[in-house]
Design an enzyme around this catalytic site. Sequence first.
Site, short mmCIF file in Angstrom:
data_model
loop_
_atom_site.label_atom_id
_atom_site.label_comp_id
_atom_site.label_asym_id
_atom_site.label_seq_id
_atom_site.Cartn_x
_atom_site.Cartn_y
_atom_site.Cartn_z
N ARG A 53 29.48 -2.91 -4.27
CA ARG A 53 30.50 -2.04 -3.68
C ARG A 53 31.65 -1.79 -4.65
O ARG A 53 32.09 -0.65 -4.81
CB ARG A 53 31.01 -2.65 -2.37
N GLU A 62 61.73 22.06 -15.70
CA GLU A 62 61.15 22.84 -14.60
C GLU A 62 62.09 23.98 -14.21
O GLU A 62 63.30 23.79 -14.12
CB GLU A 62 60.93 21.92 -13.40
N ASP A 81 57.43 26.46 -11.68
CA ASP A 81 57.15 25.81 -10.40
C ASP A 81 56.90 26.82 -9.28
O ASP A 81 57.78 27.61 -8.93
CB ASP A 81 58.31 24.90 -10.03
#
Length: 288
Positions: free
Chosen positions: A101, A205, A226
């Site tokens: 797993r 930004e 952005d």
Amino acid sequence: MKPALPPLAEIESNVAAALSEDVGAGDLTAELVATGTISHARIISREAATLCGCAWFDRCFTCIDPSVTLRWSATDGDRVVPGQTLCEISGPARALLTGERSALNFLQLLSGVATRTREFVDAVAAVPGARAQIVDTRKTIPGLRLAQKYAVACGGGGNHRLGLHDAILIKENHIAAAGGITAALAAARTVAQAAGERCKFIQVEVENLDELGEALAAGATMVLLDNMTPETMRRAVELNAGRAVLEASGNVALATVAAIAASGVDRISIGSLTKDVRALDLSMRIVD
């Protein structure tokens, strides 16, 4: 050229944490199998994908029992098809059962990241004249940043900054707190100079063309656009005129990435590559 793996110590740390939380004081169910029983297993892909995570997979088994042997017929970065045998494993049955797993968790997760990245890379490659590189973000699973960024690279994408320590990204809250774009960029240059080689770049930004104009006037060399529309990004590319590296960001999807790339931006950053991961469908089957 295949990307470099993260340091071995990082992979070992990832695996140790995974086995600690899964195995704990010992695998009770594996004790149903007699000690000394040797088994063989195969890992099979159930879907078309880009493979990633072989080193983490291997380490999950060899950490439990060094006598386990693994033979891969595909490697990180390879495209695989449904029904393809990816790996054959031999060793003590208890080790195979205990490691299954955790090993599959790494392989499925990292292959999921690589596969998703490859889809975006292929979509951009189909746009005539587009040069945009697909890059990741810091929106990663805690503790697995290096692993996920490696998976992005295996899918053909690029890596943005590793963290807060190796580059400066001036976002809207930084701008507000610093007193504006111009002031923030000036302060960033002072910080970058003090940091020396540790600071790889300064990026700012912007949310509209006026802010882009201010950033360029202040000497920005990397700008994050952005949540702009493709048309606004096209105008941003024209306004920029090659002065700064332009990166598109915000709610990028497969349905929109081609139009974004066609605007002429240099980079497209996508948080969902590492944040909204769908694990690859893989299966491990003991064959004898």
